[in-house]
Each structure stands twice: as C-alpha cells, then as structure tokens.
Write an enzyme that holds these catalytic residues in place. Structure first.
Site: not given
Ligand code: GLN
Length: 545
Positions: A383, A517, A519
């Site tokens: 992410c 994600h 995970e």
């Molecule tokens: N801050 C980034 C976004 O909002 C990544 C978010 C995250 O890593 N879950 O896109």
C-alpha cells in the site's frame, strides 16, 4: 425466532480485558469447523463508534478490512485466520450501529409512535443482527467485547439472556472467560475474581455452562474443583487456558482437555472428532522450524505492533508453510531518516515496507526501499509501501526530483501518487472522493479484482491471471507517469479497471509493490501467495537468482 436450527455459543469475558477472548472464540470455532460444522462468528463491540475505521491504532490496534469493505475490529482477523473463511460486515457490529439504525427507524416512523426503549427496541435490533449473522450456519460463535459489568455491555447481555429464554437450552450456550491471578506472596492462584464475575453474570440472568480460565501456569485439580463447586459448573466444563507459545496452539490445548465434550452435550451435537492433524503439523513447524530468515519490517507505529497484526501473522503463516522461522527485525522508519539505511538493513534477508498514513517517517521508508532496490534484497511494499517505491524510483531513476504524493504535499508539481475524483467500487457503484471529503468512509475499501501481467512475479506467486485482494487507502498511483516508469524498468504488473495495483522492477531478484493489503487474506492453512513468495525468496538468499 429460530433461524433453521442454528445454535449459538456466546463468549463473554470477566475480571479484566485482554484475556484473549477472540483467540478463545476462534479456537473453539476451529475445533467445531474441523468436526464438520458450518461455523460462523460474530463480534459485538459495545463501544459507541459506528466502526473502528476512524479510531487511532494506538487506541484500538489494527483496523481489519473485510472482503465487502467493512472496517472492523481486529478480532475478525483472528477469526478469518483460524477459520479460513471470509467474513462480511454482518460479522461485527457496535453499539453505535445499533443506535444509528434504531434512531433512523424511529425517524421513519417504523415504531408506530411507540416510546423507544433499550428493551425491547435496542435488544430486538441486537437479536435480529445475531440471527442474520447465523444464517446458513450450524453454529454461530458470538464474542461480546468488553468485560462483564461494563455499562455499555448491558443491552447485549440482556439480548443474550432473552435468546436463551426464547430458543431453549439446546440452542444457546454461554462460555465465560476469566482470569486466575497468581499471588506470589501467598503462592496461590486466586479464584475470587472469577466467582464474583460469574455472580455478576447470574445477577443479569445468565448462567455460564463453561468457564475458560486464563492463568500463567497449570491450574491444580483442587482449584478447578473449587471453581466448579462455587460457580455451579460441571468439572469437565472448567477449562484452563495457560499462556501458549503461539496462538495457533490454543485449539490443540483445548482439544487435549476435551473441550468439545461438554459443548456437544449442552448443544446436543452428538459425538465430535475434530481432525486437527494438518493444523498440528503447521503448529509444530511454528514451534520447531528447520530454517530461519530475517525480514526488516520498516514501519511507523512500532510501539504498537498490534496495528500490524495481520501482517505479522501473515509472516508466521508463510513461515509455517515453509518450515521456517521468520525473524522480524523491527525498524522505525524515522530512525533511518537521520542515518544510513545500510546500518539497519545490512544483514536482513528481505525488506518489508508496510502500509501507513501521514508523512511522518516517509523519507526513512524511501531510503529503505532504495537500499533494497540497489542491493537486490527481496522487497515487498504494501500500500503506502508501493506508493513510496514508485516515488523512490521516479526520484532516483527517472530523475523527477520533486516526485511526491499529494497526501504529503497537496500542491506537488509531480503527483506520482494522487487522488482520483471518482472510481467504481467493488459493488459497481460510483464513488466520489475529494480532498475535502471526510476521512471516514471515503477510502477504497474491500476486495477488488486485479489482473496480473503474464510472466510477472505477481502472476507467478498466485499462479493466476485474476486475483482478489483487499484495499484500504485513499490515494492511487498516477497513470500519467506509467509510460515513463515502464520505459525505465518499473512495470505495472497488476491492474484493476485502469487503476495501478502492482509494480515490479527489472534486474532485481524479487521486488514487488502492491496497492492492496495481501495480509488480510492470509490464513494459517492458506497463506497469502505474495507474502509466501516474498518469504520464500528471502529464505533462498538475497544473492543473485
Ligand atoms: N496513505 C496511503 C493512502 O491513503 C496508503 C494507505 C495504506 O497504506 N493503507 O493511499
């Protein structure tokens, strides 16, 4: 109010919080699942927030995201990891949600002018949602958050009492988890807090049929006898839960105590023989692994590792399935900012840059990514980790010195990571996002389809051209820069409806950034493919290949 023949096991906690009720519930669920039942789980959260999405990770640990995009309590993650099932927004609700629906119904005139009260309106709403979560399940396990005696928990306990009354004894079971504190000066495990907690439940009209006692060490038989006697519970239903070296050991510890015998008796389930052979083999590999690999975990909330729970568990799953211990080297990204990345990463076999929000620690993460890229160390960016991998590549290889994310610089001239105004969500609905929309409920959340590129590491890891993974972020990689990135060796290897979901680089043994994600979909018996591939590559060694 019966819903087919679903049976309900309610799990409450007494004495204090953090007793591991979630693991207890998940462990009982696992044993029942491996006995052939369709098992559902539901977490009831008595706090007033509508969902934990806007709660600080320092308050609440990780926000777990379900397939259908609900931001839920981290216990749902344990349930998925243990039960190897995908849950939905129906598997978790809070007091805030209950009151919100009741008030909305009242505004619509649904209650025909009646005075709205906790009993019956709030309790009915709670019961309806419990029944809904139990649909098409043989057994629903319901964990009530908080501690018995908390004011917020009262309407839930009343709903539980009513369900027992309405459905009868073979359909509802109450299990209470408490603590047996050890008092050193007396060299004794104390039973009084447990007795009082059970009395408190009984005062509300609930008599538990089983007690699960958390203790630091084995509980002597006389103590169990005493508890059975004072709390009016069968001796075989007094189960001990001593600290385990891995949470995945807990179902096995319960099995040895034949926990299913009294459960089957109470709920009339017949003779149960859970098949835990494969599970036990994985646990053995967690406890006595043959190999070891060291992964640098570069993150920000290192004081509260709970906020990375799914990811640390996913590394354990990958390790267990590869018969290896994954040693996590925690590295605070802010520390790298003022030092060289090398001094932290030199003896690590893999570098993992986790997700996150906000600018703090970002430059340290970028340094770590650069180090992994240049030194050909297996790298996984998740992410924010992927977004920063793109920024790092743009700055260093494309020589776009001002490359940034609009999250950190609203008016950046080079928005490699930007905010798209609208997108189609997983259910096909158009979503609008603007820089001023409120923080809660404006993220891309939940499962999206992703098409993987032929010959990519991503496709190789999943052995599939279409994969499904979960999201939780507001910002996206900007497709305006795609051509330029690809010309210089960073290719897009995963896409969803034109959105960039994964990037990889040429001339590197294993370098993957993913916008999703991974995970959230990792389970002990079914590890996530990209995390598994990353750990495998780290194990194989960072040199050449
Ligand atoms: N801050 C980034 C976004 O909002 C990544 C978010 C995250 O890593 N879950 O896109």
């Amino acid at each position: 109010m019966s819903n087919n023949q679903t049976k309900y096991i309610f799990i409450t906690g007494g004495v204090l919080s953090s007793l591991g009720k979630g693991i207890t519930a998940a462990s009982i669920g696992t044993l029942l699942k491996h006995s052939g039942f369709r098992v559902g789980v539901l977490k009831l959260d008595p706090y007033i927030n509508v969902d934990p999405g806007t709660m600080s990770p320092l308050e609440h640990g990780e926000v777990f995201v379900t397939k259908d995009g609900a931001e839920t309590d981290l216990d749902l993650g344990h349930y998925e990891r243990f039960l190897d099932n995908s849950l939905t927004r129906n598997n978790n609700f809070t007091t805030g949600q209950i009151y919100k629906s009741v008030i909305e119904n009242e505004r619509k005139g649904k209650y025909l002018g009646k005075t709205i009260q906790i009993v019956p309106h709030i309790t009915n709403e709670i019961k309806e949602r419990i029944i809904l979560a139990g649909e098409k399940k043989d057994i629903l396990i319901i964990e009530l958050g908080g501690t018995t005696g908390d004011m917020e928990g009262m309407p839930f306990l009343e709903a539980i009492r009513q369900m027992k009354h309405e459905l009868g004894k073979n359909f509802v079971m109450n299990i209470h988890v408490t603590l047996l504190p050890y008092i050193r000066t007396a060299d004794e495990l104390k039973t009084k807090p447990t007795q009082h907690s059970v009395q408190e439940l009984r005062r509300i009209g609930i008599t538990p049929q089983m007690l699960i006692l958390r203790a630091e060490e084995r509980i002597p038989k006389e103590i169990k006898k005493k508890i059975a006697f004072t709390c009016d519970i069968d001796e075989e239903s007094v189960i001990e839960a001593i600290d385990a070296s891995t949470i995945y050991q807990v179902p096995l510890n319960f099995k040895v105590q034949e926990i299913l015998t009294p459960i089957a008796k109470q709920l009339d389930l017949g003779q149960l023989k859970p098949n835990m052979r494969e599970w036990a083999e994985l646990v053995k590999k967690i406890l006595e692994p043959k190999r070891k690999t060291t992964i640098a975990f570069v993150g920000k909330y290192l004081d509260l590792k709970e906020s990375y729970k799914s990811l640390t568990e996913a590394l354990i799953h990958a390790g267990a399935n590869l018969d290896a211990k994954v040693d996590i080297r925690w590295i605070d990204s802010e520390k790298i900012e003022n030092n060289t990345a090398k001094q932290y990463l030199i003896d690590c076999d893999g570098v993992l840059v986790a997700g996150g929000f906000g600018e703090r620690g970002v430059e340290g993460k970028i340094k770590a990514i650069k180090y992994a890229r240049e030194n050909k160390i297996p790298f996984l960016g998740i992410c924010l980790g992927m977004q920063l991998a793109i920024i790092e590549y743009a700055r260093d290889v494309l020589e776009i010195k001002d490359a940034n994310s609009v999250e950190f610089d609203k008016s950046t001239k080079e928005p490699l990571i930007f905010l798209i105004d609208e997108f189609i969500d997983a259910s096909g609905t158009k979503q609008i996002r603007t820089a001023t929309s409120p923080l809660g409920g404006t993220m891309r959340l939940g499962e999206y389809e992703c098409n993987t590129k032929k010959g990519s590491k991503l496709q190789e890891a999943y052995s599939a051209s279409t994969i499904f993974e979960r999201h939780r972020h507001r910002y996206e990689a900007n497709p305006k820069y795609r051509e330029q990135l690809e010309l210089h060796g960073m290719s897009v290897t995963g896409e969803s409806n034109g959105l960039i979901e994964a990037v990889e680089i040429d001339n590197h043994p294993w370098f993957l950034g993913v916008q999703f994600h991974p995970e959230f979909t990792s389970r002990l018996q079914n590890p996530n493919p990209s995390i598994l591939a990353f750990v495998k590559k780290s194990l194989d060694g960072k040199i050449n290949s």
